[in-house]
Design an enzyme around this catalytic site. Structure first.
Site: not given
Ligand code: HOZ
Length: 438
Positions: A144, A239, A272
């Site tokens: 992803y 990534d 992050k």
């Molecule tokens: N993109 C996140 C899942 N891999 C979710 C991020 C969120 O809900 O804070």
């Protein structure tokens, strides 16, 4: 367990916010039940709106590597706030942040700050296309890379096929240049390059995939990705939004470099941890490619909140803490003790289970062996995972509310937190009916 304030808030939220949440996985759709609304967090814990405490293994989906409310980070943010929230003009801290990133990640010679991982990956694709003058990109099923149109593609199962969109609202023409391959599948990789190599702008990969739980790309696979990209003039993009500063100080690429001499990706997306919990991400790589970005080059990219002064204060304070001697060794050891503890507890009860970890990131599966790709991850018994999730939640342990997500341990998690988590899991495994065990 009824969580009445959370339930009431969820009801209110659903009237005005689609699904009651601002990011889908938070809605508990995969596991069922009521999402916990968070009131506050400190160290390794957060408390929900009903005052219940949870050991937090999400850590805001990765950023909170120091735990919540680390004093040095709080101090930096509080100090920065007094000087203004946003200027839309350059600041010294942006330069310091760039210097830190370039120092810690040897493949990055120049870097640009953005506000989210999606922005970083989306921008990197545009840059790779602009720099190579090519349109096609390779991604892997189960990886992803944020929610930009060109990357919202899952695999077709066929060999070297072009993907179709996984979201409504993404026109097929937008993803017609996105080639989706199976993770860790060398033959497909070879075939894709032999068919399309000279048209491929970049290959983007999560080197340790955190969006199909926790799956590592094998060393030979990464090595071949590097060789084929070099051979065909395509750019290799890591990534590392999730893995950057999370699995090791130099990210996953530093781990592959231990087995592949001189290994470097051309471009890297970060997020992050570099924001320490504030909206900040980045992308960077070789000088020659990064100089293609506006205002130096013709690839446009911009952002009002890019390099935000409070986000850089938070990120810099976080980056300084994680460089202290022994930080990653202690974090990795604690995370490993969780993975090992859970595996032993399951094994004593005869429950199929396996787990893996690197640095402060981990994953576990209700499977006999660690999966290598998305199809294998999909073999997990999802109702069993959901029962496990709720049993743990009721015991005050908060894992990601979906089996496709990695977990995160912070420097604030104690041996006692790990022991309590393993004990709760052991209790769950022990009461499973014998027929559900191996
Ligand atoms: N993109 C996140 C899942 N891999 C979710 C991020 C969120 O809900 O804070």
């Amino acid at each position: 367990m009824t969580s009445s304030r959370s339930a009431a808030l969820f009801e209110r939220a659903q009237k005005l916010i689609p699904g009651g949440v601002n990011s889908p996985v938070r809605a508990f759709r995969a596991v069922g039940g009521t999402p916990r609304f968070v009131q506050r967090a400190q160290g390794a814990y957060f408390w929900d709106a009903d005052g219940r405490r949870y050991i937090d293994y999400i850590g805001s989906w990765g950023p909170m590597i120091l735990g919540h409310g680390h004093p040095a980070v709080l101090e930096a943010v509080q100090k920065a706030m007094l000087d203004g929230f946003s200027y839309g003009a350059p600041t010294e801290r942006e330069v310091e942040m760039a210097e830190e990133i370039v120092k810690l990640v040897p493949s990055i010679e120049m870097v640009r700050l953005v506000s989210s991982g999606t922005e970083a990956t989306m921008s990197v694709i545009r840059l790779a296309r602009g720099a190579t003058g090519r349109s096609k990109i390779i991604k892997f099923e189960g990886c992803y890379h944020g929610h930009s149109d060109a990357l919202l593609v899952k695999a077709g199962s066929g060999l070297a096929t072009f993907g179709s969109p996984t979201s409504a609202g993404v026109p097929p023409e937008v993803v017609q240049h996105t080639l989706v391959l199976e993770y860790n599948h060398l033959a497909q990789l070879e075939e894709a390059f032999s068919l399309h190599g000279r048209e491929i702008a970049c290959l983007m990969i999560e080197p340790i995939c955190g969006n199909m739980n926790f799956v590592r790309a094998s060393v030979p696979f990464i090595q071949r990705c590097r060789e084929l990209c070099t051979q065909y003039g395509a750019l290799l993009v890591f990534d590392e939004v999730m893995t950057g500063f999370r699995v090791a100080l130099g990210g996953a690429q530093s781990i592959y470099a231990l087995s592949i001499p001189g290994f470097k990706p051309d471009l890297t997306a970060l997020g992050k941890v570099i924001g320490g919990g504030m909206p900040m991400a980045a992308f960077g790589g070789t000088r020659a490619v990064m100089e293609q970005l506006a205002p130096l080059g013709g690839v446009y990219q911009a952002g009002t909140l890019s390099g935000n002064p409070i986000a850089t204060a938070c990120g810099l304070a976080t980056l300084r803490e994680i460089q202290k001697p022994g930080f990653y060794a202690a974090l990795a050891e604690r995370t490993r003790s969780l993975a090992t503890g859970l595996t032993q507890a399951a094994s004593q009860a005869g429950v199929p289970f396996c787990a893996d970890s690197e640095g402060g990131m981990f994953g576990f599966f209700l499977l006999d062996a660690l999966p290598q790709n998305y199809a294998q991850v999909m073999k997990t018994d999802s109702p069993a995972f959901n029962r496990f999730f709720h049993a743990m939640l009721d015991s005050g342990v908060y894992y990601a509310p979906a089996l496709y997500e990695a977990g995160f341990v912070s420097a604030a998690h104690t041996a006692g937190d790990i022991a309590a988590t393993v004990a709760a899991a052991a209790q769950f495994f022990a009461q499973l009916p014998a027929q559900t065990r191996a």
